[in-house]
Scaffold this motif. Sequence first.
Motif, PDB file in Angstrom:
ATOM      1  N   MET A 150       0.531  -1.129   0.216  1.00 15.24           N
ATOM      2  CA  MET A 150       0.477  -0.208  -0.380  1.00 15.24           C
ATOM      3  C   MET A 150       0.780   1.254  -0.540  1.00 15.24           C
ATOM      4  O   MET A 150       0.185   2.221  -0.783  1.00 15.24           O
ATOM      5  CB  MET A 150      -0.939  -0.296   1.483  1.00 15.24           C
ATOM      6  N   ARG A 151       2.366   1.127   0.603  1.00 12.02           N
ATOM      7  CA  ARG A 151       2.724   2.013   0.603  1.00 12.02           C
ATOM      8  C   ARG A 151       3.172   2.580  -0.670  1.00 12.02           C
ATOM      9  O   ARG A 151       3.194   3.524  -1.184  1.00 12.02           O
ATOM     10  CB  ARG A 151       4.158   2.283   1.974  1.00 12.02           C
ATOM     11  N   ASN A 154       0.375   4.020  -2.944  1.00  8.64           N
ATOM     12  CA  ASN A 154       0.446   5.017  -2.482  1.00  8.64           C
ATOM     13  C   ASN A 154       1.463   6.335  -3.018  1.00  8.64           C
ATOM     14  O   ASN A 154       1.185   7.875  -3.164  1.00  8.64           O
ATOM     15  CB  ASN A 154       0.373   5.488  -0.855  1.00  8.64           C
ATOM     16  N   THR A 155       2.790   5.966  -2.727  1.00 10.86           N
ATOM     17  CA  THR A 155       3.567   6.928  -3.252  1.00 10.86           C
ATOM     18  C   THR A 155       4.040   7.055  -4.983  1.00 10.86           C
ATOM     19  O   THR A 155       4.213   7.959  -5.128  1.00 10.86           O
ATOM     20  CB  THR A 155       5.415   6.315  -2.355  1.00 10.86           C
ATOM     21  N   MET A 183      -6.690   8.097  -2.985  1.00 11.51           N
ATOM     22  CA  MET A 183      -5.233   7.789  -1.594  1.00 11.51           C
ATOM     23  C   MET A 183      -6.560   7.831  -0.065  1.00 11.51           C
ATOM     24  O   MET A 183      -5.472   6.719   0.430  1.00 11.51           O
ATOM     25  CB  MET A 183      -4.553   9.217  -2.003  1.00 11.51           C
ATOM     26  N   SER A 184      -6.782   8.637  -0.416  1.00 10.91           N
ATOM     27  CA  SER A 184      -8.220   8.785   1.110  1.00 10.91           C
ATOM     28  C   SER A 184      -8.342   6.593   1.040  1.00 10.91           C
ATOM     29  O   SER A 184      -8.541   6.518   1.858  1.00 10.91           O
ATOM     30  CB  SER A 184      -9.241   9.406   1.082  1.00 10.91           C
ATOM     31  N   VAL A 222      -6.809   3.958  -0.365  1.00  6.10           N
ATOM     32  CA  VAL A 222      -6.659   2.847   0.496  1.00  6.10           C
ATOM     33  C   VAL A 222      -5.785   3.435   1.592  1.00  6.10           C
ATOM     34  O   VAL A 222      -6.003   2.650   2.333  1.00  6.10           O
ATOM     35  CB  VAL A 222      -5.232   3.997  -0.887  1.00  6.10           C
ATOM     36  N   ARG A 223      -6.297   4.470   2.243  1.00  9.81           N
ATOM     37  CA  ARG A 223      -5.596   5.187   3.207  1.00  9.81           C
ATOM     38  C   ARG A 223      -6.812   4.329   4.732  1.00  9.81           C
ATOM     39  O   ARG A 223      -6.654   3.763   5.763  1.00  9.81           O
ATOM     40  CB  ARG A 223      -5.486   5.982   3.703  1.00  9.81           C
TER      41      ARG A 223
END
Length: 941
Positions: free
Chosen positions: A751-752, A755-756, A863-864, A866-867
């Motif tokens: 996930m990181r 996100n990146t 992204m939200s 995913v978070r």
Amino acid sequence: EVVGPRVDLNDCDAIEQAVDDSCSFDVEQVEAFTAASKSNGGDFTIAFWARPLGPGSFGDGGIFAPQLQMMSSLSPPKHPISVGRYKSRPNAEVRVNSACWVSGSLSKQYESIPLGGANQDGWTFFSFRRRNVTDAGGLRECAGFTDSVNTSSSASTLTTCLYNQEALFQALEFNYAMLVSPILMVPSQLSHSAIQNVYYSQMKDLSIRDGPTTAVDPKVQLNKQDYSLRSALMAAPIIFQTRAEPSKQCPYSYSTKWIRELHDQVVNSTCSDPYQCDEEVLVRPELTMACVGDLVRNGTHFGLDTIEFQGNTGFADLLYSITDNDYLFRGDSMVSTSSFFDSMTRSIELILVFYTPQFGITSVLTVTGDFSQSVPTVVDVVLQHYEILEGQALVNFLGVEALLLLMAIFMAADAIHDMVSLFKHRKQGPVAAFWQLSPPSFGGQLSNLVADLIVVAAVVIVGGLRTWLRFLSASEAERIVGGLSSIPWDSGQQSMTQKKSAFFAYVKDLVSVILFEARVDTFFYAVLLINLFRIIGSTSLHPRLAILTGTLSRALDDLWHTAILVCLVLGCFAAVATWRFGSERKEYATIQSALSAELEMMFAAQFFDGWNDTADMAMFTILFLLIVFLLILNFLLAIIVEAFMEIRKHNRDLVIEQEFVTDIWTTYMARILGWLRGWPHPRKLGRKLAKLKAKLNIGFTDLLSTGLFRDQLSVVTFLEFYGGYDFLEPVRCTRWGTPPQNETDGLLLEMRKMNTALLLEIQRSLGMQVDAHLPSNAFLNVRTAAPAADWREKARERFTGDDSSGQPTDASAHRHHNKADDGQRRASEAGPEANSGGRGQASSLPESSAPEIAVMHAAANAMSAVRRAASIMLAKRNTFRATSANAETAPSAATQSSAVDQKAPPCRDAVQAPSNGSGPPPPQPISQAEASNGLATSPGL
């Protein structure tokens, strides 16, 4: 007129042959009886038992009747009393002759009293009485009894005069062979009730006696047997009883009224003519029937005065006096030994004192019977010993006591040292080991140290008392045993009361010494139990040994509430059982016995005998087993198993733990090497390293900068020693942080990366600057400044798969351009509504940036999402961790925000910091929970 053969008193040889040594008697007793009878006006009562001995006991017609002549002289022959068959009376009669009769007078020569028929194959009781004192009518009375039945009586004016003023008789002539009991002679006229009492009191004993028919030698030869180990009885066994006063007042008013009514009936019927009662019985209702009153504190019973023994007031006598005799003379009267106990007896104690010379042990055996309760009599047996300690045994004892004192001194010194250290470092706060969920509180540590000091003081006190008692044991035993041996039981110079008082005084001293030793031993036992619990508590030092203490601490709250439930349920069951079955079953006679029976059924699951005799009993037992045994016990088992599984999982996840003996060995080795090589105290070093919360690894520079090591060589040897542990290997860092340890950590890492990549795509499309340092809670930082080409190249090199030249590969560039084109197309299709998606941020951008803002808004929404997914997964994972551990190890938001703007040092090839303060491994700079799941506070992630 006498029927049967007579002895020819004129033939001396015949008289000599007729003498039977088995039937001899002491004429002095007859003389004393005669004197007492004359002082009472000539009244007397004579009674005896007789039975046939064989065929020679039966006279004419095969009938047995006692044939007895009481001769006051043989020459001339005179017999004042004659018992036997006469021609006029075929059964038997008693004739009382009088020396006052004058030949030729008209008055009778004797009084004649017919007797009933005798038992032809057993004992028969014969009694006759004479009242020589005239009544109001001037008459005198004679009465005869057979088996307590008044067969006849007569009254006349004949005065009984003795042929021999010294003795009523000097010889007894038996005309037939028969067995005769000792003759009872009472120098007064007994009432009919008194004669009945004699008959019934002797009837049971006579029923089993068949002789003797010949003289028995009173000396019995004993074959003495010697034993290598034996105990000697120091004195005759003593029986001691406490009594209550009879009371005419009862707990219930009707009972008091009933006793009075019963007393009136006794006075009007039983004590009326021809019966006679004592004056005291006529005026005291409690002598006929009584309730139990207060305990006797002063007075007499059975001819004995009260005596004090072990705080109780009662009456004491020799045991053999009660068991081996039917009657005893107490004072001026004869009493039956069966009257020593009655319904007023509250308790009985048998006291026996032994001495074993082989082992120097004095023993007191006490058998106690309690009759004061409404439940069946409780008999308790207590055996107490007092041992002499001398010679080598005393030396060995003193050696053990000295070793105990030495250990107590070491324990006190250690407790004082720890207490001083605790107050010295109080402001710094306690340090918890890795296997502890939370550090111990200051109050908890202080209470443990105070408890240790109290235990030390108790051990010293108990040791001193035991040593003092052992020193005095020889002299005390000599005084007490010697005093018991010196009591002159066979001497007539001291009264029996004085002898018993001396006996009880020595026994009281012996019991007092034994009880004092028992109290000291009880106190010492309590100290040992405290030490036992302290040893069990000390097992929490090592995680593998902390299974018991850890399980109990985890389950303590549930166990406490379950204990309340168990007490409530057992108490209710005990109350119901005592009320319903207490009068039928001894197991439920009292609340205490009911609780004991329930505990036995609870842990043993065994039915007692007769549990299904009645439907009520069976239903109660089955209901108890269903609720208590099948449910509550399984609740307890489940609570303990659940707590144990938590401790087991905690130990399994603990990487620093080694085998117990290995940890002990390495701990001492670390302490020795630390002294030799100048390592700092583990506690001081642990507090220093605990402040480095943003570091994954601790290296040479970090340790040297603490200023606690003696020199650089000391640091190097420290790293070499602790670098040999696999769990202290340096944490390996990658561009994405520490390697994942499990599936959850791997998913978070993916996930990181996503996100990146997404943020880089946005930066590539918009040409804006994005903060490259992205922690686990990365955020988007949009700025209006011109894009920086050099930053873009560095970002691409750090977060994408570009080559070392800083240019992306064709595949990578193609992928980025396609994603950018797609983002622009989706933004243009979104229409004017997307232009306002950025709200406040969009107003500060040029109008030409509207499509890029729409793309950024869409990317931010993705992204939200995913978070949120990552947060949900992280929350699920954290539910399996201890709440306290998460609260201690989770970094605050302020720490993470401040770390974003810093340049974290790169990961170094250095060993991790030591784990604890007492030896290897010392405390780490970060929490174990963070180190194990790959999450750290360093912004370098």
